[in-house]
Design an enzyme around this catalytic site. Structure first.
Site, PDB file in Angstrom:
ATOM      1  N   VAL A  49     -25.351 -37.490  -1.691  1.00 30.80           N
ATOM      2  CA  VAL A  49     -23.933 -37.723  -1.979  1.00 30.80           C
ATOM      3  C   VAL A  49     -23.418 -36.698  -2.987  1.00 30.80           C
ATOM      4  O   VAL A  49     -22.349 -36.105  -2.817  1.00 30.80           O
ATOM      5  CB  VAL A  49     -23.706 -39.163  -2.492  1.00 30.80           C
ATOM      6  CG1 VAL A  49     -22.250 -39.363  -2.907  1.00 30.80           C
ATOM      7  CG2 VAL A  49     -24.093 -40.190  -1.426  1.00 30.80           C
ATOM      8  N   CYS A  50     -24.193 -36.475  -4.045  1.00 30.58           N
ATOM      9  CA  CYS A  50     -23.771 -35.555  -5.099  1.00 30.58           C
ATOM     10  C   CYS A  50     -23.640 -34.129  -4.575  1.00 30.58           C
ATOM     11  O   CYS A  50     -22.753 -33.377  -5.007  1.00 30.58           O
ATOM     12  CB  CYS A  50     -24.764 -35.593  -6.253  1.00 30.58           C
ATOM     13  SG  CYS A  50     -24.930 -37.223  -7.012  1.00 30.58           S
ATOM     14  N   THR A  51     -24.495 -33.730  -3.658  1.00 33.88           N
ATOM     15  CA  THR A  51     -24.422 -32.386  -3.085  1.00 33.88           C
ATOM     16  C   THR A  51     -23.098 -32.185  -2.365  1.00 33.88           C
ATOM     17  O   THR A  51     -22.442 -31.148  -2.513  1.00 33.88           O
ATOM     18  CB  THR A  51     -25.603 -32.150  -2.123  1.00 33.88           C
ATOM     19  OG1 THR A  51     -26.832 -32.297  -2.843  1.00 33.88           O
ATOM     20  CG2 THR A  51     -25.550 -30.756  -1.514  1.00 33.88           C
TER      21      THR A  51
END
Length: 247
Positions: free
Chosen positions: A77-79
């Site tokens: 998700v963070c990527t």
């Protein structure tokens, strides 16, 4: 707070071991944690980042800022989030907003992660700093975790270090959003609220539900009809407390 064992000079290898042990014995007490509220001063800090040492207040200068955080590198998700914000950086630049990412791992690992972000999001170059917060000091300072995460803040991956803070040029916190680990952020919403905040600051108005640039704005109830006429010209009265005017 703890007293650093590194205050006495030691050989490099020994310093490294001591640094690791300090991180392991660091305790985070809620009594020592700043209480961040809307319009409170954004706590300042100095930390390593992918663009060198970064002091938050000095880095922001006279700009607005968006500080947004992540629990770990190489997480799915963070990527996607960092890639999306990087693509929108020109739009943030137009609004005099500096982006600052944060992940609870070391800067060296961030540098490798950035290559993945550039590849996945088809970026020529990732161009804003990501803070290294492996000690969780900034996560603690800004209260970026949930209840269970706080109990585990000193050790292991901590979920919900996924917050957004919008900071204005006076260094006041103007918006706080904290997401659960399973929900990706909406980068367009961050732009929208910055537009709304900047419009409100410059024109002395407030914005209605789902407001977008170009939509009518609301005259605050504290402004009399006579003052509203003088300041805004024509306006539409729906209720005595609900008056619309052009932005």
């Amino acid at each position: 707070m703890f007293r650093s064992l590194l205050s006495v000079k030691k050989p490099v290898q020994q310093q490294s071991l001591l640094k690791t042990s300090v991180r392991m014995i660091r305790t985070f007490n809620q009594e020592e944690q700043p209480r961040i509220r809307i319009n409170s001063l954004a706590p300042n800090f100095t930390a390593d980042s992918t663009q060198g040492k970064l002091n938050l207040h000095e880095y922001l200068g006279n700009s607005w800022g968006v500080l947004f955080s992540h629990p770990a590198d190489f997480t799915p998700v963070c990527t996607t989030e960092l890639g999306a914000f990087a693509k929108l950086k020109p739009d943030f630049d137009k609004r005099n907003v500096k982006l600052i990412g944060l992940s609870a791992e070391e800067v060296d690992k961030h540098q490798t992660w950035i290559k993945d972000i550039e590849e996945i999001s088809a970026l020529d170059k990732f161009s804003f700093p990501i803070i290294g917060d492996s000690s969780r000091e900034v996560a603690f300072l800004y209260d970026m975790v949930d209840e269970e995460g706080f109990k585990n803040l000193s050790n292991g991956i901590v979920a919900t270090i996924r917050s957004v803070y919008v900071i204005d040029p006076s260094k006041k916190v103007r918006l706080i959003i904290t997401y659960p680990a399973s929900v990706g952020r909406n980068s367009s919403e961050v732009l929208r609220v910055i537009d709304a905040l900047q419009k409100g600051d410059s024109k002395g108005v407030v914005t209605p539900i789902n407001w977008q640039v170009g939509d009518d704005v609301i005259i605050p109830p504290t402004v009399s009809d006579a003052a509203a006429k003088e300041k805004f010209g024509d306006f539409n009265t729906v209720k005595p407390y609900l008056r619309y005017t052009k932005a």
